[in-house]
Motif scaffolding. Structure first.
Motif, PDB file in Angstrom:
ATOM      1  N   GLY A  98       0.735  -1.104  -0.005  1.00 55.67           N
ATOM      2  CA  GLY A  98       0.079  -0.089   0.193  1.00 55.67           C
ATOM      3  C   GLY A  98       0.825   1.333  -0.134  1.00 55.67           C
ATOM      4  O   GLY A  98       0.509   2.251  -0.779  1.00 55.67           O
ATOM      5  N   ASN A 213     -14.460   8.633  -2.083  1.00 57.35           N
ATOM      6  CA  ASN A 213     -13.795   7.989  -0.738  1.00 57.35           C
ATOM      7  C   ASN A 213     -14.922   7.200  -0.212  1.00 57.35           C
ATOM      8  O   ASN A 213     -14.648   6.257   0.516  1.00 57.35           O
ATOM      9  CB  ASN A 213     -13.502   9.192   0.090  1.00 57.35           C
ATOM     10  N   ASN A 216     -14.889   3.599  -2.084  1.00 56.27           N
ATOM     11  CA  ASN A 216     -13.788   3.177  -1.970  1.00 56.27           C
ATOM     12  C   ASN A 216     -13.221   2.464  -0.703  1.00 56.27           C
ATOM     13  O   ASN A 216     -12.592   1.823  -0.440  1.00 56.27           O
ATOM     14  CB  ASN A 216     -12.507   3.684  -2.729  1.00 56.27           C
ATOM     15  N   CYS A 220     -13.387  -2.255   2.839  1.00 56.21           N
ATOM     16  CA  CYS A 220     -12.661  -2.495   3.886  1.00 56.21           C
ATOM     17  C   CYS A 220     -12.997  -2.037   5.254  1.00 56.21           C
ATOM     18  O   CYS A 220     -12.560  -2.382   6.203  1.00 56.21           O
ATOM     19  CB  CYS A 220     -11.223  -2.279   3.405  1.00 56.21           C
ATOM     20  N   THR A 282      -4.575   9.395  -4.145  1.00 58.90           N
ATOM     21  CA  THR A 282      -4.931   8.503  -3.530  1.00 58.90           C
ATOM     22  C   THR A 282      -6.273   7.970  -3.877  1.00 58.90           C
ATOM     23  O   THR A 282      -6.857   6.723  -3.772  1.00 58.90           O
ATOM     24  CB  THR A 282      -5.183   8.710  -2.129  1.00 58.90           C
ATOM     25  N   LEU A 286      -7.042   4.102  -4.647  1.00 62.24           N
ATOM     26  CA  LEU A 286      -8.148   3.304  -4.010  1.00 62.24           C
ATOM     27  C   LEU A 286      -8.943   2.885  -5.126  1.00 62.24           C
ATOM     28  O   LEU A 286      -9.163   1.653  -5.010  1.00 62.24           O
ATOM     29  CB  LEU A 286      -9.002   4.247  -3.579  1.00 62.24           C
ATOM     30  N   ALA A 289      -6.732  -0.098  -6.295  1.00 62.50           N
ATOM     31  CA  ALA A 289      -6.481  -1.215  -5.367  1.00 62.50           C
ATOM     32  C   ALA A 289      -8.065  -1.703  -5.277  1.00 62.50           C
ATOM     33  O   ALA A 289      -8.056  -3.327  -5.125  1.00 62.50           O
ATOM     34  CB  ALA A 289      -6.344  -0.701  -3.989  1.00 62.50           C
ATOM     35  N   GLY A 290      -9.043  -1.250  -5.381  1.00 59.23           N
ATOM     36  CA  GLY A 290     -10.448  -1.812  -5.149  1.00 59.23           C
ATOM     37  C   GLY A 290     -10.607  -2.789  -6.389  1.00 59.23           C
ATOM     38  O   GLY A 290     -11.559  -3.618  -6.075  1.00 59.23           O
ATOM     39  N   PRO A 294      -9.161  -6.444  -4.255  1.00 64.34           N
ATOM     40  CA  PRO A 294     -10.203  -5.843  -3.309  1.00 64.34           C
ATOM     41  C   PRO A 294     -10.256  -6.727  -1.964  1.00 64.34           C
ATOM     42  O   PRO A 294     -10.744  -6.272  -1.026  1.00 64.34           O
ATOM     43  CB  PRO A 294     -11.517  -6.069  -4.020  1.00 64.34           C
ATOM     44  N   SER A 300      -5.717  -1.408   1.336  1.00 64.65           N
ATOM     45  CA  SER A 300      -6.762  -0.126   1.061  1.00 64.65           C
ATOM     46  C   SER A 300      -6.855   0.812   2.177  1.00 64.65           C
ATOM     47  O   SER A 300      -6.854   2.031   2.178  1.00 64.65           O
ATOM     48  CB  SER A 300      -8.400  -0.837   0.698  1.00 64.65           C
ATOM     49  N   ILE A 303      -3.994   3.180   2.139  1.00 59.21           N
ATOM     50  CA  ILE A 303      -4.276   4.415   1.348  1.00 59.21           C
ATOM     51  C   ILE A 303      -5.153   5.477   1.812  1.00 59.21           C
ATOM     52  O   ILE A 303      -5.097   6.540   1.570  1.00 59.21           O
ATOM     53  CB  ILE A 303      -4.910   3.781  -0.287  1.00 59.21           C
ATOM     54  N   ILE A 304      -6.264   4.815   2.503  1.00 60.20           N
ATOM     55  CA  ILE A 304      -7.230   5.622   3.163  1.00 60.20           C
ATOM     56  C   ILE A 304      -6.642   6.388   4.261  1.00 60.20           C
ATOM     57  O   ILE A 304      -6.745   7.632   4.481  1.00 60.20           O
ATOM     58  CB  ILE A 304      -8.760   4.988   3.690  1.00 60.20           C
TER      59      ILE A 304
END
Length: 334
Positions: A98, A213, A216, A220, A282, A286, A289-290, A294, A300, A303-304
């Motif tokens: 990540g 946001n 995404n 998670c 980001t 996201l 990555a999603g 996933p 994830s 990144i968040i």
């Protein structure tokens, strides 16, 4: 506050977001997150000014230094972060990957907005955004693949997942094309049309950012309600990457001042360069990555965590600069 509210909604009310993520538009494999990302970058291009790139490219030495710094310094910071946290402290390889993915992203389009607020160079910020986005289909896959090679030995699922397939096409379609289209349309607007389009583009961009946001975060974040400890390593990894990126940029600025005074930039340009190094896209990370990984929750979450931290850091820098300006004005009035 709205960004935190979006993450809270993704944690406690994920059902609408999960249904929306699974929606296939027009019977194709195109999903809402990809379209929202394209809309976000289209709005960023529409907010650019005519002749912006031509103006900044005239100062080639400063622009080249800033462009190299915006790519190399975050990757250098990511290498140190991964070496320490994964190589020494033993953090999960998903978190390390990540960190690599965040560092390999182009400049965040929100850096232009922060540059405006912090009195940076708008021309340089937009130029770095456009050029960084244009290079991302080539540089981002190379950077992520190079970083993942050393991590695959730690987790077999990284090796067996075809997550790197189509990465260049993803950035060409959903990142590069929208921002170039926005810049193209912006250059052909009349001043009257621009006065109407730019404010609305900023409002739409803000709404898209919040919704993106949320969408995404829903795969998670609900797991955090049951296991809050999952956030420990992602926050640590994101914090190290941010601090090391800022330190690397500060070191470059001091080095240029000492050894290459002719290449040293003005304070507004230094602000824009700092934002281009620290603030990464980001939103694209996201979405990627999603779509590709996933099932990797910690990736994830990393990144968040960086998304929240980079905006909190920018706000703190703005507050500090405003406080310094107020003190300077107070001294002059005395």
């Amino acid at each position: 506050m709205l960004l935190l509210a979006a993450y809270a909604a993704a944690t406690w009310i994920p059902s609408p977001g999960l249904r929306l993520r699974e929606l296939n538009l027009l019977g194709s494999s195109i999903n809402p997150p990809e379209l929202l990302l394209a809309g976000l970058l289209l709005c960023a291009g529409l907010c650019s000014s005519p002749g912006t790139l031509r103006t900044i490219l005239s100062a080639r030495s400063r622009f080249i230094i800033s462009s190299i710094a915006s790519w190399m310094l975050p990757l250098l910071a990511a290498a140190v972060t991964v070496a320490v946290l994964w190589g020494i402290a033993g953090c999960p390889p998903q978190v390390a990957l990540g960190v690599v993915i965040v560092a390999a992203m182009p400049v965040a389009n929100s850096s232009v907005g922060w540059s405006t607020t912090m009195r940076g160079s708008i021309a340089l910020s937009i130029a770095l955004l456009v050029v960084g986005t244009a290079l991302s289909p080539l540089l981002t896959p190379l950077a992520i693949s190079a970083g993942a090679i050393s991590l695959r030995t730690a987790e077999d699922s990284l090796m067996n997942t075809p997550w790197s397939q189509g990465m260049g096409g993803f950035f060409v379609t959903w990142v590069l094309a929208p921002v170039l289209l926005g810049v193209f349309l912006s250059g052909r607007m009349s001043e009257q049309v621009r006065k109407w389009v730019v404010p609305w583009s900023r409002r739409v961009s803000f709404v898209i950012l919040i919704l993106l946001n949320y969408l995404n975060g829903v795969p998670c974040l609900p797991s955090l309600a049951e296991q809050p400890s999952l956030l420990q390593w992602p926050v640590l990894g994101a914090s190290c990457l941010l601090l090391l990126s800022y330190a690397a940029n500060r070191g470059l600025t001091l080095w240029l001042r000492a050894f290459m005074p002719t290449a040293e930039s003005l304070p507004p340009e230094q602000i824009s360069q700092m934002l281009s190094v620290v603030m990464r896209n980001t939103g694209a990370a996201l979405v990627f990555a999603g779509a590709a990984l996933p099932e990797f929750v910690s990736l994830s979450l990393t990144i968040i965590a960086y998304t929240m931290l980079q905006h909190l850091w920018a706000g703190a820098c703005l507050a500090a600069s405003t406080h310094s300006l107020d003190n300077a004005i107070a001294k002059e009035l005395r």
